[in-house]
Design an enzyme around this catalytic site. Structure first.
Site, PDB file in Angstrom:
ATOM      1  N   CYS A   4       0.833  -1.213   0.000  1.00 51.25           N
ATOM      2  CA  CYS A   4       0.000   0.000   0.000  1.00 51.25           C
ATOM      3  C   CYS A   4       0.865   1.260   0.000  1.00 51.25           C
ATOM      4  O   CYS A   4       0.536   2.256  -0.652  1.00 51.25           O
ATOM      5  CB  CYS A   4      -0.905   0.008   1.232  1.00 51.25           C
TER       6      CYS A   4
HETATM    7  C1  BEZ Z   1       0.515  -4.600   1.805  1.00 47.67           C
HETATM    8  O1  BEZ Z   1       0.096  -3.519   1.472  1.00 47.67           O
HETATM    9  O2  BEZ Z   1       1.710  -4.878   1.713  1.00 47.67           O
HETATM   10  C2  BEZ Z   1      -0.411  -5.659   2.308  1.00 47.67           C
HETATM   11  C3  BEZ Z   1      -1.558  -5.283   2.989  1.00 47.67           C
HETATM   12  C4  BEZ Z   1      -2.384  -6.282   3.479  1.00 47.67           C
HETATM   13  C5  BEZ Z   1      -2.082  -7.607   3.250  1.00 47.67           C
HETATM   14  C6  BEZ Z   1      -0.960  -7.957   2.522  1.00 47.67           C
HETATM   15  C7  BEZ Z   1      -0.113  -6.975   2.055  1.00 47.67           C
END
Ligand code: BEZ
Length: 211
Positions: free
Chosen positions: A46
């Site tokens: 994210c």
């Molecule tokens: C991420 O943004 O890295 C992420 C968020 C939730 C679950 C898996 C990855």
């Protein structure tokens, strides 16, 4: 939970965001819009995605597109995380992030897919036209970051095909030849496409991208 489909009116809402309380339709005005969700603040994929979206500011502006992000974390969390995004992605987040702690907007836009995750939003993307109809929906899992070049590419296609009687072929990029809509007769095509067209098959007519 609602089921939204292409052509439906995008639901309006009021929401707390990292830039204060906003009304979605007022925020969009007469622009195109992207509403996109991410699973959670302070997560690696994210962080790269929101940094990437911020770096495309000029490209979105060129296309008259306003961007709003969403996660189910609160405003204080968003504000702290934005500092991390700016620092690590070498950018400045320039769009509001909805703090959807009560999941009101996530439910309106069906952004929680319980068999993937009970509580967190998946990576949904909605592209909304100036008349507030939904023109594109894409859903990615938490493990896969989005391709923002692809988002620009589909917006170019959506904007071109909204105003010209053409469609865009596989892997098309702005500037490449397009397909004449099947509803257009050859007589009409002669008038609409002065650069001419190539009839590969009666149903497959290619023409340079119209201005
Ligand atoms: C991420 O943004 O890295 C992420 C968020 C939730 C679950 C898996 C990855």
């Amino acid at each position: 939970m609602s089921t939204l489909r292409l052509g439906d009116k995008a639901p309006n809402f009021d929401a707390e965001t990292s830039e204060g309380k906003l009304n979605f339709y007022d925020f969009l005005g007469d622009s195109w819009g992207i509403l996109f969700s991410h699973p959670a603040d302070y997560t690696p994929v994210c962080t790269t995605e929101l940094g990437a979206a911020a770096k495309y500011k000029d490209e979105f502006e060129k296309r008259n597109v306003k961007v709003m992000a969403l996660s189910v974390d609160g405003v204080a969390s968003h504000k702290g995380w934005i500092q991390d995004i700016n620092e690590t992605q070498n950018t400045s987040v320039n769009f509001p992030i909805i703090a959807d702690e009560d999941r009101k907007v996530a439910d309106l836009y069906d952004m929680i897919h319980p068999n993937a995750d009970d509580t967190l939003t998946v990576r949904s993307v909605y592209v909304i036209a100036p008349d507030k109809t939904i023109k594109l929906m894409i859903t990615y899992p938490a493990s896969t970051g989005r391709n923002f070049e692809e988002l620009l590419r589909v917006i170019d296609s959506l904007q071109l095909t909204a105003y010209k009687k053409v469609a865009t072929p596989a892997n098309w990029k702005s500037g490449e030849d397009v397909v004449i809509s099947p509803s257009v007769s050859n007589e009409e095509a002669d008038k609409l496409f002065p650069k001419g067209y190539k009839e590969v098959k009666p149903y497959l007519r290619m023409t340079p991208q119209p201005e």
